[in-house]
Design a protein around this motif. Structure first.
Motif, short mmCIF file in Angstrom:
data_model
loop_
_atom_site.label_atom_id
_atom_site.label_comp_id
_atom_site.label_asym_id
_atom_site.label_seq_id
_atom_site.Cartn_x
_atom_site.Cartn_y
_atom_site.Cartn_z
N VAL A 220 -48.49 26.70 1.46
CA VAL A 220 -47.71 27.61 0.61
C VAL A 220 -46.46 28.11 1.31
O VAL A 220 -45.83 29.06 0.86
CB VAL A 220 -48.57 28.80 0.16
N GLU A 221 -46.09 27.45 2.40
CA GLU A 221 -44.92 27.87 3.18
C GLU A 221 -43.89 26.76 3.29
O GLU A 221 -44.21 25.59 3.08
CB GLU A 221 -45.35 28.32 4.58
N PHE A 222 -42.67 27.14 3.62
CA PHE A 222 -41.62 26.15 3.83
C PHE A 222 -40.74 26.56 5.01
O PHE A 222 -40.73 27.72 5.45
CB PHE A 222 -40.78 25.95 2.56
N TYR A 223 -40.01 25.59 5.52
CA TYR A 223 -39.11 25.77 6.66
C TYR A 223 -37.74 25.21 6.28
O TYR A 223 -37.63 24.29 5.47
CB TYR A 223 -39.62 25.01 7.89
N ILE A 224 -36.69 25.77 6.89
CA ILE A 224 -35.33 25.29 6.68
C ILE A 224 -34.79 24.79 8.01
O ILE A 224 -34.87 25.48 9.03
CB ILE A 224 -34.40 26.41 6.16
N TRP A 225 -34.22 23.59 8.00
CA TRP A 225 -33.65 23.04 9.22
C TRP A 225 -32.21 23.52 9.38
O TRP A 225 -31.40 23.41 8.45
CB TRP A 225 -33.68 21.51 9.21
N ARG A 226 -31.88 24.06 10.55
CA ARG A 226 -30.54 24.53 10.86
C ARG A 226 -29.85 23.50 11.75
O ARG A 226 -30.15 23.40 12.93
CB ARG A 226 -30.60 25.89 11.57
N ASP A 227 -28.92 22.76 11.18
CA ASP A 227 -28.23 21.73 11.95
C ASP A 227 -27.49 22.32 13.14
O ASP A 227 -27.48 21.74 14.24
CB ASP A 227 -27.23 20.97 11.06
N SER A 228 -26.86 23.47 12.93
CA SER A 228 -26.05 24.07 14.00
C SER A 228 -26.89 24.53 15.18
O SER A 228 -26.41 24.58 16.32
CB SER A 228 -25.24 25.25 13.44
N LEU A 229 -28.14 24.89 14.92
CA LEU A 229 -29.03 25.36 15.98
C LEU A 229 -30.00 24.29 16.46
O LEU A 229 -30.69 24.46 17.46
CB LEU A 229 -29.85 26.56 15.47
N ASN A 230 -30.06 23.19 15.72
CA ASN A 230 -30.98 22.10 16.02
C ASN A 230 -32.42 22.59 16.11
O ASN A 230 -33.17 22.21 17.00
CB ASN A 230 -30.60 21.37 17.32
N ARG A 231 -32.81 23.40 15.14
CA ARG A 231 -34.17 23.87 15.07
C ARG A 231 -34.47 24.36 13.66
O ARG A 231 -33.55 24.59 12.86
CB ARG A 231 -34.47 24.97 16.09
#
Length: 256
Positions: A220-231
């Motif tokens: 029931v969870e999600f994550y967002i990838w941050r290209d600028s932070l590489n995480r």
């Protein structure tokens, strides 16, 4: 009258005499008082989240279909179509996967391949490319034939901003070289090594070309990838943080 539910079934059936009238009353109120720019049916969505708790569920596959630019969410034998502008499910969903001619239920993943913008469906050890022109699934082939080095029974897949396509299974991720048409040398690698902040055993992943961000879902969870932070940032609870997506996460369908 029929109610289909993932959870809360006994509650709904027991109190149907008050729930269904409230459902339609809130629908009318939403139509009258909510502005077009707001996310759809907030009152109705909030009712089911707070009272029935029906907005928590996982999904098997999510991605955008290049033919119409819409985003689709798949769960078991059902799917939802997203109103991208309002960030909520369109009315009259979910529908049966059989509307996607030739596509089976309980798919492992839907992939909009950034190499040719074709739509692919994966299940078990097979995959197919969806024929947009004829609006039906093409021939199913062995994954080992069409995607050399990619394992069967994948968890998730998406084409990254680096132009590579990544397949996830358990603790491992496989980078697929779209030009060479094979898994890149040195792969598979641990998910944690390539995508810091992401968990193992993902459910689905996709790059949303509406905002050019990559999203990863587990439970029931999600994550967002941050290209600028590489995480990855997260986890975030889907029902609260995915732009009031209750009607996509909604697990009740009422037919009268």
């Amino acid at each position: 009258m029929h109610a289909w539910l993932y959870n809360g079934e006994m509650f709904v059936l027991k109190y149907a005499w008050i729930i269904f009238p409230l459902y339609f009353l809130l629908s009318i109120i939403s139509e009258v008082f909510e502005q077009p720019s707001q996310e759809c049916n907030f009152l109705l969505a909030s009712f089911f989240v707070s009272i029935l708790g029906l907005c928590e569920t996982s999904f098997d596959a999510i991605d955008l279909w290049s033919r119409n630019g819409k985003t689709y969410f798949f769960k078991g034998n059902n799917y939802w179509r997203l109103d991208d502008a309002k960030r909520c499910a369109e009315r009259n969903f979910p529908k049966n996967v059989s509307n996607w001619k030739g596509v089976p239920g309980n798919i492992d993943e839907m992939l909009l391949w950034g190499h040719n913008w074709g739509t692919y469906f994966f299940k078990g050890n097979r995959y197919c490319r969806y024929d947009d022109y004829n609006d039906r699934a093409g021939t199913f082939w062995l994954i080992s034939q069409g995607w050399p080095g990619v394992p069967d029974n994948i968890d998730a897949a998406f084409t990254h901003s680096d132009g590579k396509t990544y397949f996830f299974k358990g603790r491992l991720v496989y980078q697929f070289d779209n030009v060479a048409d094979r898994v890149s040398a040195g792969y598979p690698k641990l998910v944690s090594a390539v995508f810091p902040g992401l968990p193992d055993n993902l459910d689905t992943a996709f790059r949303w070309y509406k905002d050019m961000k990559s999203y990863f879902f587990k439970g029931v969870e999600f994550y967002i990838w941050r290209d600028s932070l590489n995480r990855a940032d997260g986890p975030f609870l889907s029902k609260y943080n995915w732009k009031n997506h209750c009607f996509v996460w909604k697990t009740i369908s009422i037919n009268l």
